[in-house]
Design an enzyme around this catalytic site. Structure first.
Site, mmCIF file in Angstrom:
data_model
loop_
_atom_site.group_PDB
_atom_site.id
_atom_site.type_symbol
_atom_site.label_atom_id
_atom_site.label_comp_id
_atom_site.label_asym_id
_atom_site.label_seq_id
_atom_site.Cartn_x
_atom_site.Cartn_y
_atom_site.Cartn_z
ATOM 1 N N LYS A 84 0.585 -0.789 -0.009
ATOM 2 C CA LYS A 84 -0.121 -0.190 0.099
ATOM 3 C C LYS A 84 0.587 1.263 0.345
ATOM 4 O O LYS A 84 1.741 1.240 0.488
ATOM 5 C CB LYS A 84 -1.378 -0.066 1.264
ATOM 6 C CG LYS A 84 -2.016 0.832 1.212
ATOM 7 C CD LYS A 84 -2.711 1.317 2.173
ATOM 8 C CE LYS A 84 -3.528 1.804 2.518
ATOM 9 N NZ LYS A 84 -4.459 2.036 3.249
ATOM 10 N N SER A 157 -9.702 2.858 2.137
ATOM 11 C CA SER A 157 -8.419 3.110 2.179
ATOM 12 C C SER A 157 -7.683 1.675 1.202
ATOM 13 O O SER A 157 -6.757 2.675 -0.008
ATOM 14 C CB SER A 157 -8.007 3.197 3.145
ATOM 15 O OG SER A 157 -6.634 3.742 3.382
ATOM 16 N N SER A 181 -10.883 -0.055 6.635
ATOM 17 C CA SER A 181 -10.291 -0.342 5.259
ATOM 18 C C SER A 181 -9.178 -1.282 4.708
ATOM 19 O O SER A 181 -9.088 -1.602 3.476
ATOM 20 C CB SER A 181 -9.277 0.777 4.973
ATOM 21 O OG SER A 181 -10.020 2.145 5.336
#
Length: 469
Positions: A84, A157, A181
Site C-alpha cells: 500500500k 482506503s 479499510s
C-alpha cells in the site's frame, strides 16, 4: 524466456511459492507474467499508484539465484507482493493518496517493507489508496475499480490492495485498517483480509492517519496466504515502541489444525438487526460449515457498539489533525475536501471530549476482551447490507444513519484493537461477493487463520475470480 500463463497469476501465494521453491516455475517467469497482466488490466482497474517493473525483475533474478544455490528463505521467497502506498520504500515516491506528500521520496524502507525483503518477497508495486487513508480519494486521483463490476464500491482506503489481489495483479498485499479499510475492501472484492491486533505489526515508515487506530495487516486470496504474509511482517521493532513483543506464531501450521472443539460465538440480535437477508443467509450457511467441521456455535451478547461507533469519527479526527498539523497549516489548498473536513473537525474537539472518548474506549476494549473467556472466536457480518454500488456510496454523506450502519461491525474493532479476519462466504443475486468476519481475542491471529483455513478448505468462495482478463 519462459512464458508463464496468466492462469498461474491466479494461484494462491502458497501454491506459487511452493512451485518457485521446487523449481517448476522461476521467480523471474512469474514476475514477468504478473507484470504482463498488470500492463493489460491496470488501465481499467487503477489498482496501482506505481508499478515497480525494473526493480521487481531485478529482485526476481536474485531470488532465483539464491534458491538455485540452496538459500531458500521461506514461503514468500520469489513471490510478487504489493505494498500500500502509505508504506515507505527507499528511493520510491510515497504519496499516501495525497498531493501534499507528492514529492516525498523516503531514504529508508518501512519496517514492513524491510521484512518483506528479508523474506525474499518481490515488491512489484505500490497500491493506490484514498487520501491519507481516510474515506475518499483525492479529487485529482483516479479511484480503483472493482474487478467484479465497475459500478460497485471497492471499499475504502486499502481498495487498491484488494483490487490487485482479486484481479491477479499480485499474490498478496500490505494493507491498513483504521475504521474498516482492510475488511471493507476485502469483502467488496471477494478476497481475504487479516486485520491483526493493534501493535502486532510495526508502523515505522508508514504514514499515519490516526496512530492509535491504525492497524497494518494483509490482503490475499485466502486465510493461509494472509497469515503467511503477516508472519513475515509482524513482531517487535526498536523503531516503533508501540510494536508488541509477543512471539509471532507459525501460521503455516494453522491449515493442519481444523476447528474441532473451537467455540465460535454469535450474537443473534446484533447479526440480524437491520442486516439484509442475503448476508443473514451467508451467516447461517457459514455457521453450518463451522458446526459440521466440529466447532461449537455459542450464543453470546456482544457489547453495545453504538457509542464506540459514535466516538470513532472524533477520535480519528483529533489524531488526524495532529498528524497533519504542519502540512495542513502550510498547504491546506493541497488537501481534498473530505480529509480537510475531518482535520477541521478534529481541531474543534476539546481536550475534555477527547479524554472522555479515551476512557470509553478503555471500557469497551475491556468488555470485548472479556467475551473471549467463554468463546474463541466471534462470527459477524462485515457490513449489514449487500455490496454497495458507487451510486449508493455517493449518498452516504447525506445519510449519517447509513454511515453508522456501515461502520457497525468494523470501527468498533479498531477502537478496541482486536484482530479480525474477513473472508468471502457467498454471493448476491447479482454475483457480487459477500464477506463475513471472524473476531478473536488480543494476539489470537493464529486462531483466526486456523478457522479461516478450515472454512476455505471446505468451501470454494475464495476460489472465485472476477475474470481471467
Amino acid at each position: 524466456m519462459t512464458i508463464v500463463s496468466d492462469d498461474f497469476t491466479l494461484l494462491s501465494l502458497t501454491e506459487i511459492g511452493d512451485r518457485i521453491k521446487r523449481g517448476s516455475i522461476s521467480s523471474l517467469a512469474i514476475t514477468e507474467a504478473q507484470l504482463r497482466r498488470i500492463a493489460r488490466l491496470e488501465p481499467d482497474l487503477h489498482a496501482y499508484a506505481q508499478v515497480m517493473d525494473a526493480s521487481a525483475l531485478e529482485q526476481a533474478k536474485v531470488a532465483d539465484e539464491e534458491i538455485a544455490a540452496g538459500r531458500h528463505r521461506g514461503p514468500l521467497h520469489g513471490v510478487p507482493i504489493a505494498v500500500k502506498d502509505l508504506c515507505w520504500i527507499e528511493g520510491v515516491p510515497t504519496r499516501a493518496g495525497t498531493l501534499v506528500h507528492g514529492n516525498f521520496v523516503p531514504d529508508e524502507d518501512a519496517t514492513v517493507v524491510r521484512r518483506l525483503r528479508q523474506a525474499g518477497a518481490i515488491i512489484i508495486g505500490k497500491t493506490q489508496m484514498t487520501e491519507g487513508a481516510y474515506s475518499d480519494y483525492h479529487p485529482a486521483i483516479t479511484p480503483s475499480v472493482n474487478p467484479w463490476n465497475a459500478d460497485y464500491w471497492t471499499g475504502i482506503s486499502s481498495s487498491g490492495s484488494a483490487v490487485a489481489a482479486a484481479a491477479g495483479l499480485c499474490f498478496g498485499a500490505i494493507a491498513s485498517d483504521t475504521g474498516g479499510s482492510i475488511r471493507w475492501p476485502a469483502a467488496a472484492n471477494g478476497v481475504t483480509g487479516l486485520k491483526p491486533t493493534w501493535g502486532r505489526v510495526s508502523r515505522h515508515g508508514v504514514f499515519d492517519l490516526a496512530p492509535s487506530l491504525d492497524h497494518i495487516g494483509t490482503i490475499a486470496r485466502n486465510a493461509m496466504d494472509a497469515g503467511i504474509i503477516l508472519a513475515a511482517i509482524a513482531g517487535s521493532d526498536p523503531k516503533d515502541p508501540t510494536a508488541a513483543a509477543q512471539p509471532v506464531p507459525d501460521f503455516a501450521s494453522a491449515s493442519r489444525s481444523g476447528v474441532g472443539g473451537l467455540r465460535i460465538g454469535f450474537d443473534p440480535g446484533w447479526n440480524s438487526e437491520d442486516v439484509e437477508p442475503q448476508t443473514q443467509a451467508a451467516l447461517a450457511a457459514a455457521s453450518d460449515v463451522f458446526s459440521d467441521l466440529g466447532a461449537h456455535m455459542v450464543e453470546i451478547r456482544f457489547p453495545d457498539v453504538s457509542q464506540a461507533v459514535a466516538d470513532w469519527v472524533p477520535n480519528c479526527a483529533v489524531e488526524a489533525a495532529a498528524v497533519h498539523a504542519r502540512d495542513f497549516a502550510a498547504n491546506k489548498d493541497l488537501y481534498g475536501p473530505i480529509l480537510a473536513g475531518v482535520i477541521e473537525k478534529g481541531k474543534a474537539v476539546s481536550e475534555a471530549e477527547y479524554q472522555q472518548i479515551l476512557l470509553r474506549r478503555a471500557i469497551f476494549r475491556r468488555d470485548v476482551e472479556a467475551l473471549f473467556a467463554s468463546v474463541d472466536l466471534i462470527l459477524t457480518p462485515v457490513q449489514p447490507f449487500a455490496p454497495l454500488t458507487l451510486a449508493a456510496i455517493a449518498t452516504l454523506g447525506e445519510q449519517p444513519d447509513l454511515i453508522a450502519r456501515l461502520q457497525r461491525y468494523t470501527c468498533p474493532l479498531d477502537m478496541s484493537g482486536h484482530p479480525a479476519l474477513t473472508f468471502p462466504a457467498g454471493v448476491t443475486k447479482d454475483e457480487m461477493p459477500i464477506g463475513l468476519q471472524l473476531l478473536a481475542g488480543q494476539f489470537q491471529e493464529l486462531t483466526l487463520v486456523r478457522a479461516g483455513a478450515a472454512f476455505q478448505g471446505h468451501t470454494a468462495w475464495h476460489q472465485r475470480h472476477p475474470g481471467k482478463g
